[in-house]
Design a protein around this motif. Structure first.
Motif, PDB file in Angstrom:
ATOM      1  N   ALA A  39       0.849  -1.191   0.000  1.00 17.26           N
ATOM      2  CA  ALA A  39       0.000   0.000   0.000  1.00 17.26           C
ATOM      3  C   ALA A  39       0.883   1.239   0.000  1.00 17.26           C
ATOM      4  O   ALA A  39       1.997   1.237   0.509  1.00 17.26           O
ATOM      5  CB  ALA A  39      -0.909  -0.011   1.225  1.00 17.26           C
ATOM      6  N   GLY A  40       0.383   2.295  -0.605  1.00 13.97           N
ATOM      7  CA  GLY A  40       1.160   3.521  -0.650  1.00 13.97           C
ATOM      8  C   GLY A  40       0.563   4.520  -1.606  1.00 13.97           C
ATOM      9  O   GLY A  40      -0.480   4.282  -2.217  1.00 13.97           O
ATOM     10  N   LYS A  41       1.241   5.649  -1.773  1.00 16.60           N
ATOM     11  CA  LYS A  41       0.767   6.698  -2.657  1.00 16.60           C
ATOM     12  C   LYS A  41       1.446   6.577  -4.016  1.00 16.60           C
ATOM     13  O   LYS A  41       2.545   6.050  -4.133  1.00 16.60           O
ATOM     14  CB  LYS A  41       1.067   8.074  -2.046  1.00 16.60           C
ATOM     15  N   GLY A  42       0.785   7.084  -5.037  1.00 19.39           N
ATOM     16  CA  GLY A  42       1.350   7.070  -6.385  1.00 19.39           C
ATOM     17  C   GLY A  42       0.762   5.964  -7.230  1.00 19.39           C
ATOM     18  O   GLY A  42       0.366   4.913  -6.713  1.00 19.39           O
ATOM     19  N   ASP A  43       0.702   6.209  -8.538  1.00 17.46           N
ATOM     20  CA  ASP A  43       0.176   5.220  -9.468  1.00 17.46           C
ATOM     21  C   ASP A  43       1.142   4.056  -9.606  1.00 17.46           C
ATOM     22  O   ASP A  43       2.368   4.223  -9.577  1.00 17.46           O
ATOM     23  CB  ASP A  43      -0.048   5.838 -10.854  1.00 17.46           C
ATOM     24  N   VAL A  44       0.577   2.867  -9.795  1.00 15.59           N
ATOM     25  CA  VAL A  44       1.376   1.662 -10.021  1.00 15.59           C
ATOM     26  C   VAL A  44       1.473   1.414 -11.524  1.00 15.59           C
ATOM     27  O   VAL A  44       0.473   1.478 -12.240  1.00 15.59           O
ATOM     28  CB  VAL A  44       0.748   0.437  -9.323  1.00 15.59           C
ATOM     29  N   GLU A  45       2.680   1.150 -12.000  1.00  9.35           N
ATOM     30  CA  GLU A  45       2.897   0.807 -13.399  1.00  9.35           C
ATOM     31  C   GLU A  45       3.576  -0.555 -13.494  1.00  9.35           C
ATOM     32  O   GLU A  45       4.478  -0.865 -12.708  1.00  9.35           O
ATOM     33  CB  GLU A  45       3.766   1.857 -14.113  1.00  9.35           C
ATOM     34  N   ILE A  46       3.109  -1.360 -14.459  1.00  5.92           N
ATOM     35  CA  ILE A  46       3.680  -2.677 -14.732  1.00  5.92           C
ATOM     36  C   ILE A  46       4.286  -2.602 -16.131  1.00  5.92           C
ATOM     37  O   ILE A  46       3.572  -2.378 -17.106  1.00  5.92           O
ATOM     38  CB  ILE A  46       2.604  -3.774 -14.690  1.00  5.92           C
ATOM     39  N   ILE A  47       5.593  -2.770 -16.232  1.00  4.35           N
ATOM     40  CA  ILE A  47       6.292  -2.585 -17.500  1.00  4.35           C
ATOM     41  C   ILE A  47       7.035  -3.856 -17.857  1.00  4.35           C
ATOM     42  O   ILE A  47       7.805  -4.392 -17.035  1.00  4.35           O
ATOM     43  CB  ILE A  47       7.283  -1.408 -17.408  1.00  4.35           C
ATOM     44  N   VAL A  48       6.821  -4.370 -19.062  1.00  9.74           N
ATOM     45  CA  VAL A  48       7.543  -5.551 -19.528  1.00  9.74           C
ATOM     46  C   VAL A  48       8.242  -5.221 -20.835  1.00  9.74           C
ATOM     47  O   VAL A  48       7.819  -4.339 -21.586  1.00  9.74           O
ATOM     48  CB  VAL A  48       6.606  -6.764 -19.713  1.00  9.74           C
ATOM     49  N   GLY A  49       9.311  -5.934 -21.125  1.00  8.27           N
ATOM     50  CA  GLY A  49      10.026  -5.717 -22.371  1.00  8.27           C
ATOM     51  C   GLY A  49      11.072  -6.781 -22.603  1.00  8.27           C
ATOM     52  O   GLY A  49      11.595  -7.377 -21.654  1.00  8.27           O
ATOM     53  N   LEU A  50      11.382  -7.042 -23.871  1.00  5.92           N
ATOM     54  CA  LEU A  50      12.387  -8.023 -24.255  1.00  5.92           C
ATOM     55  C   LEU A  50      13.717  -7.331 -24.523  1.00  5.92           C
ATOM     56  O   LEU A  50      13.761  -6.201 -25.002  1.00  5.92           O
ATOM     57  CB  LEU A  50      11.960  -8.772 -25.516  1.00  5.92           C
ATOM     58  N   GLY A  51      14.791  -8.020 -24.221  1.00  5.29           N
ATOM     59  CA  GLY A  51      16.121  -7.509 -24.497  1.00  5.29           C
ATOM     60  C   GLY A  51      17.119  -8.643 -24.486  1.00  5.29           C
ATOM     61  O   GLY A  51      16.793  -9.788 -24.149  1.00  5.29           O
ATOM     62  N   GLN A  52      18.361  -8.339 -24.857  1.00  4.09           N
ATOM     63  CA  GLN A  52      19.410  -9.351 -24.814  1.00  4.09           C
ATOM     64  C   GLN A  52      19.809  -9.657 -23.381  1.00  4.09           C
ATOM     65  O   GLN A  52      20.338 -10.714 -23.081  1.00  4.09           O
ATOM     66  CB  GLN A  52      20.627  -8.868 -25.611  1.00  4.09           C
ATOM     67  N   GLY A  53      19.543  -8.712 -22.472  1.00  2.00           N
ATOM     68  CA  GLY A  53      19.878  -8.910 -21.070  1.00  2.00           C
ATOM     69  C   GLY A  53      19.344  -7.757 -20.251  1.00  2.00           C
ATOM     70  O   GLY A  53      19.047  -6.694 -20.771  1.00  2.00           O
ATOM     71  N   GLY A  54      19.186  -7.990 -18.938  1.00  2.48           N
ATOM     72  CA  GLY A  54      18.725  -6.924 -18.057  1.00  2.48           C
ATOM     73  C   GLY A  54      17.217  -6.812 -18.017  1.00  2.48           C
ATOM     74  O   GLY A  54      16.489  -7.449 -18.764  1.00  2.48           O
ATOM     75  N   ALA A  55      16.725  -5.961 -17.124  1.00  2.00           N
ATOM     76  CA  ALA A  55      15.291  -5.773 -16.945  1.00  2.00           C
ATOM     77  C   ALA A  55      14.790  -4.662 -17.839  1.00  2.00           C
ATOM     78  O   ALA A  55      15.552  -3.917 -18.443  1.00  2.00           O
ATOM     79  CB  ALA A  55      14.991  -5.463 -15.479  1.00  2.00           C
ATOM     80  N   ALA A  56      13.473  -4.554 -17.916  1.00  2.00           N
ATOM     81  CA  ALA A  56      12.857  -3.527 -18.747  1.00  2.00           C
ATOM     82  C   ALA A  56      13.256  -2.147 -18.256  1.00  2.00           C
ATOM     83  O   ALA A  56      13.242  -1.873 -17.066  1.00  2.00           O
ATOM     84  CB  ALA A  56      11.331  -3.671 -18.701  1.00  2.00           C
ATOM     85  N   ALA A  57      13.646  -1.284 -19.182  1.00  2.00           N
ATOM     86  CA  ALA A  57      14.061   0.069 -18.813  1.00  2.00           C
ATOM     87  C   ALA A  57      13.269   1.062 -19.654  1.00  2.00           C
ATOM     88  O   ALA A  57      13.697   1.475 -20.720  1.00  2.00           O
ATOM     89  CB  ALA A  57      15.557   0.252 -19.050  1.00  2.00           C
ATOM     90  N   PRO A  58      12.080   1.444 -19.195  1.00  2.00           N
ATOM     91  CA  PRO A  58      11.172   2.248 -20.005  1.00  2.00           C
ATOM     92  C   PRO A  58      11.467   3.734 -19.950  1.00  2.00           C
ATOM     93  O   PRO A  58      10.735   4.523 -19.363  1.00  2.00           O
ATOM     94  CB  PRO A  58       9.817   1.949 -19.387  1.00  2.00           C
ATOM     95  N   ALA A  59      12.577   4.168 -20.561  1.00  2.00           N
ATOM     96  CA  ALA A  59      12.868   5.597 -20.587  1.00  2.00           C
ATOM     97  C   ALA A  59      11.739   6.349 -21.270  1.00  2.00           C
ATOM     98  O   ALA A  59      11.375   7.435 -20.873  1.00  2.00           O
ATOM     99  CB  ALA A  59      14.190   5.836 -21.318  1.00  2.00           C
ATOM    100  N   ARG A  60      11.195   5.745 -22.332  1.00  2.00           N
ATOM    101  CA  ARG A  60      10.006   6.263 -22.994  1.00  2.00           C
ATOM    102  C   ARG A  60       9.121   5.074 -23.276  1.00  2.00           C
ATOM    103  O   ARG A  60       9.493   4.176 -24.002  1.00  2.00           O
ATOM    104  CB  ARG A  60      10.369   6.932 -24.330  1.00  2.00           C
ATOM    105  N   HIS A  61       7.944   5.041 -22.649  1.00  2.00           N
ATOM    106  CA  HIS A  61       7.071   3.904 -22.889  1.00  2.00           C
ATOM    107  C   HIS A  61       5.708   4.403 -23.351  1.00  2.00           C
ATOM    108  O   HIS A  61       5.313   5.517 -23.061  1.00  2.00           O
ATOM    109  CB  HIS A  61       6.930   3.026 -21.649  1.00  2.00           C
ATOM    110  N   ARG A  62       5.031   3.558 -24.077  1.00  2.00           N
ATOM    111  CA  ARG A  62       3.685   3.905 -24.526  1.00  2.00           C
ATOM    112  C   ARG A  62       2.714   2.841 -24.043  1.00  2.00           C
ATOM    113  O   ARG A  62       3.062   1.683 -23.920  1.00  2.00           O
ATOM    114  CB  ARG A  62       3.640   3.988 -26.056  1.00  2.00           C
ATOM    115  N   ARG A  63       1.507   3.271 -23.776  1.00  2.00           N
ATOM    116  CA  ARG A  63       0.487   2.344 -23.294  1.00  2.00           C
ATOM    117  C   ARG A  63      -0.130   1.607 -24.455  1.00  2.00           C
ATOM    118  O   ARG A  63      -0.338   2.153 -25.514  1.00  2.00           O
ATOM    119  CB  ARG A  63      -0.597   3.111 -22.515  1.00  2.00           C
ATOM    120  N   ARG A  64      -0.439   0.317 -24.200  1.00  2.00           N
ATOM    121  CA  ARG A  64      -1.051  -0.533 -25.228  1.00  2.00           C
ATOM    122  C   ARG A  64      -2.509  -0.747 -24.904  1.00  2.00           C
ATOM    123  O   ARG A  64      -2.835  -0.942 -23.758  1.00  2.00           O
ATOM    124  CB  ARG A  64      -0.346  -1.889 -25.279  1.00  2.00           C
TER     125      ARG A  64
END
Length: 200
Positions: free
Chosen positions: A175-200
């Motif tokens: 629980a807490g303040k602020g909107d929750v965002e769930i971001i997924v993405g494919l890459g050669q390695g590492g986690a999703a890094a949504p510097a610029r993301h768009r909603r689907r």
């Protein structure tokens, strides 16, 4: 059109474009989504029907956020040359889903499902191919979870592609303040890094 702000326990399956590769299987465009993904997410070929979902008074005002595909994270390609004839394989996301289970006081347990496809290109050959799937969950400016998992599949001789399904479970959003965002993405390695993301 499916309401993109769904309450706890509801699901969402989003079809994506095949990014220009001929022979790509079509994603499910129905509200039921993919049978394989439903089996992984809900242990059933179909998502919960409305009367099986938590009653309004039991939902604790929890909202299950939509899944966001990170810009550049919908697919990765491996090239053996500069033009399309040098494409070895492509790994892409075709459907996503999520399920939120309230834990009280506005917190919830999150399950994220991803379905995708591995396709051979003109320069490809049968074999095992994959990519790193990154899942990032944030609440406001705080990162709640950041996970990386390997996804993909083995393409046998005589076939041009193979499907895969994956579920990331056990993410607890406090629980807490602020909107929750769930971001997924494919890459050669590492986690999703949504510097610029768009909603689907």
């Amino acid at each position: 059109m499916i309401d993109q702000t769904l309450t706890a326990g509801r699901w969402l399956a989003l079809p994506l474009l095949c990014l220009g590769l001929a022979g790509c299987g079509s994603s499910s465009s129905s509200s039921g989504g993919s049978t394989a993904l439903n089996m992984l997410m809900f242990q059933s070929t179909k998502p919960p029907v409305p009367d099986q979902l938590p009653k309004e008074e039991d939902r604790n005002d929890t909202v299950c956020p939509e899944v966001i595909i990170a810009d550049g994270g919908a697919a990765i390609r491996a090239q053996a040359g500069q033009d399309s004839s040098g494409l070895r394989y492509q790994v892409s996301i075709t459907n996503v889903a999520r399920e939120c289970t309230p834990t009280g006081n506005g917190g919830f347990r999150l399950k994220v499902g991803v379905e995708g496809r591995v396709l051979l290109g003109p320069a490809g050959s049968p074999g095992s191919y994959g990519a790193t799937l990154g899942t990032t969950v944030t609440r406001g400016t705080t990162t709640v979870a950041r996970r990386s998992s390997r996804v993909g599949g083995t393409i046998p001789s005589g076939q041009s592609g193979v499907d895969f399904s994956f579920v990331e479970d056990g993410i607890v959003v406090p629980a807490g303040k602020g909107d929750v965002e769930i971001i997924v993405g494919l890459g050669q390695g590492g986690a999703a890094a949504p510097a610029r993301h768009r909603r689907r």
